[in-house]
Design a protein around this motif. Structure first.
Motif, mmCIF file in Angstrom:
data_model
loop_
_atom_site.group_PDB
_atom_site.id
_atom_site.type_symbol
_atom_site.label_atom_id
_atom_site.label_comp_id
_atom_site.label_asym_id
_atom_site.label_seq_id
_atom_site.Cartn_x
_atom_site.Cartn_y
_atom_site.Cartn_z
ATOM 1 N N MET A 1 1.682 -2.092 3.222
ATOM 2 C CA MET A 1 0.339 -1.738 3.639
ATOM 3 C C MET A 1 -0.442 -1.212 2.443
ATOM 4 O O MET A 1 0.090 -0.469 1.621
ATOM 5 N N LEU A 2 -1.689 -1.606 2.372
ATOM 6 C CA LEU A 2 -2.503 -1.117 1.274
ATOM 7 C C LEU A 2 -2.767 0.368 1.424
ATOM 8 O O LEU A 2 -2.936 0.884 2.521
ATOM 9 N N ALA A 3 -2.781 1.051 0.298
ATOM 10 C CA ALA A 3 -3.115 2.473 0.333
ATOM 11 C C ALA A 3 -4.532 2.643 0.856
ATOM 12 O O ALA A 3 -5.383 1.779 0.699
ATOM 13 N N THR A 4 -4.794 3.771 1.468
ATOM 14 C CA THR A 4 -6.097 3.970 2.094
ATOM 15 C C THR A 4 -7.088 4.658 1.174
ATOM 16 O O THR A 4 -8.253 4.771 1.510
ATOM 17 N N ARG A 5 -6.622 5.136 0.002
ATOM 18 C CA ARG A 5 -7.530 5.743 -0.959
ATOM 19 C C ARG A 5 -7.504 4.922 -2.233
ATOM 20 O O ARG A 5 -6.437 4.565 -2.747
ATOM 21 N N GLY A 6 -8.673 4.636 -2.776
ATOM 22 C CA GLY A 6 -8.757 3.790 -3.952
ATOM 23 C C GLY A 6 -7.986 4.319 -5.132
ATOM 24 O O GLY A 6 -7.433 3.553 -5.911
ATOM 25 N N ASP A 7 -7.923 5.676 -5.298
ATOM 26 C CA ASP A 7 -7.246 6.227 -6.453
ATOM 27 C C ASP A 7 -5.751 5.968 -6.415
ATOM 28 O O ASP A 7 -5.075 6.046 -7.436
ATOM 29 N N GLU A 8 -5.191 5.664 -5.229
ATOM 30 C CA GLU A 8 -3.773 5.356 -5.126
ATOM 31 C C GLU A 8 -3.458 3.945 -5.637
ATOM 32 O O GLU A 8 -2.315 3.650 -5.975
ATOM 33 N N LEU B 1 3.311 -3.482 -7.476
ATOM 34 C CA LEU B 1 3.249 -3.822 -6.056
ATOM 35 C C LEU B 1 3.311 -5.338 -5.892
ATOM 36 O O LEU B 1 2.710 -6.079 -6.678
ATOM 37 N N ALA B 2 4.010 -5.805 -4.863
ATOM 38 C CA ALA B 2 4.142 -7.244 -4.627
ATOM 39 C C ALA B 2 3.680 -7.582 -3.214
ATOM 40 O O ALA B 2 4.009 -6.863 -2.257
ATOM 41 N N PHE B 3 2.943 -8.689 -3.091
ATOM 42 C CA PHE B 3 2.376 -9.090 -1.807
ATOM 43 C C PHE B 3 2.677 -10.572 -1.556
ATOM 44 O O PHE B 3 1.910 -11.450 -1.967
ATOM 45 N N PRO B 4 3.794 -10.877 -0.884
ATOM 46 C CA PRO B 4 4.087 -12.265 -0.527
ATOM 47 C C PRO B 4 3.189 -12.731 0.620
ATOM 48 O O PRO B 4 3.315 -12.253 1.741
ATOM 49 N N CYS C 1 9.269 -2.642 -9.476
ATOM 50 C CA CYS C 1 8.326 -2.774 -8.359
ATOM 51 C C CYS C 1 8.570 -1.653 -7.358
ATOM 52 O O CYS C 1 9.712 -1.319 -7.040
ATOM 53 N N ARG C 2 7.493 -1.057 -6.864
ATOM 54 C CA ARG C 2 7.607 0.102 -5.980
ATOM 55 C C ARG C 2 7.362 -0.226 -4.516
ATOM 56 O O ARG C 2 7.723 0.548 -3.634
ATOM 57 N N LEU C 3 6.699 -1.361 -4.249
ATOM 58 C CA LEU C 3 6.358 -1.690 -2.866
ATOM 59 C C LEU C 3 6.266 -3.199 -2.688
ATOM 60 O O LEU C 3 5.737 -3.898 -3.555
ATOM 61 N N VAL C 4 6.793 -3.681 -1.576
ATOM 62 C CA VAL C 4 6.606 -5.068 -1.149
ATOM 63 C C VAL C 4 5.971 -5.036 0.227
ATOM 64 O O VAL C 4 6.556 -4.504 1.175
ATOM 65 N N ALA C 5 4.756 -5.554 0.349
ATOM 66 C CA ALA C 5 4.038 -5.584 1.621
ATOM 67 C C ALA C 5 3.803 -7.039 2.007
ATOM 68 O O ALA C 5 3.132 -7.775 1.287
ATOM 69 N N SER D 1 2.415 -4.861 8.302
ATOM 70 C CA SER D 1 1.396 -5.027 7.261
ATOM 71 C C SER D 1 0.551 -6.274 7.444
ATOM 72 O O SER D 1 -0.561 -6.363 6.913
ATOM 73 N N ASN D 2 1.048 -7.246 8.210
ATOM 74 C CA ASN D 2 0.295 -8.483 8.438
ATOM 75 C C ASN D 2 -0.331 -8.506 9.826
ATOM 76 O O ASN D 2 -0.682 -9.564 10.337
#
Length: 226
Positions: A1-8, A96-99, A119-123, A151-152
């Protein structure tokens, strides 16, 4: 899931697969939040732009794929970078990876490379893009793994918002739809955290499974089925 704050997300390097609608909107949201998108792909291969795919470049890709029906390799001729024929982008180091392309596009070997590259996150933005063995490796490595059922979920959510507008004979602006979608995704995220927390780690797969089961069970109880 995308972070909800831009700074993240600001400055984070992102690998995205696919070049269809899901990949396009994923890349657009990442760019909007200040992340650096390094890759997109199609069935022939992937392009890698170390400088990042910005809004102008993404608009060009959208025109290429949606209107001119071209191949992603044409990007390199226009914008530079490298094209990797017959390959998937998971070897490119990223935060971050987004398949977002197809089923089973991340196998165990791809998962090992993603983990070893930090890589820290796969969404997931496709239907079951990670194999069971890849998922096991993500979770064993304490990598944040967001399953597609969570996430989808945005596509189904937006379809529901469209039905609501039709039933109420209303027309919401793009901004209002996006705001409602953000609220839905925040709710899904909170439910995954509630049911998936394991100490200081969140198992989003377990959280999504348990949270979904509880929601269905509560609905059945409310309807008097159980």
């Amino acid at each position: 899931m995308l972070a909800t704050r831009g700074d993240e997300l600001r400055g984070k390097t992102c690998v995205v697969s696919g070049a269809g609608n899901v990949a396009q909107y994923t890349a657009a949201k990442l760019i909007e939040q200040g992340a650096r998108v390094l890759t997109l792909s199609d069935s022939d291969g992937f392009i890698h732009d170390p400088k990042g795919i910005d809004a102008e470049k993404l608009a060009w890709i959208i025109d290429l794929k949606n209107h001119r029906r071209g191949r992603i390799r044409e990007y390199v001729e226009r914008w530079g970078g490298t094209y990797h024929e017959g390959r998937r982008p998971w070897s490119v180091p990223c935060d971050l990876a987004f398949p977002c392309a197809t089923q089973n596009e991340i196998g165990i070997d791809d998962a090992k490379v993603l983990v070893s590259n930090g890589c820290r996150l796969v969404a997931e933005g496709a239907n079951m893009p990670s194999t069971p063995e890849a998922i096991d490796r993500f979770l064993a490595s304490r990598l944040l793994y967001a399953p597609g059922k969570a996430s989808n979920a945005g596509g189904v959510a937006v379809s529901g918002l469209e039905q609501s507008q039709n039933a109420l004979r209303l027309s919401w602006s793009r901004e209002e739809v996006d705001e409602r979608l953000v609220g839905i995704m925040k709710s899904i995220h909170a439910r995954c955290v509630e049911f998936g927390r394991e100490g200081d780690f969140v198992n989003y797969l377990r959280g999504a499974n348990r949270g979904g089961f509880v929601k269905v069970a509560d609905a059945m109880l409310a309807q008097g089925v159980m």
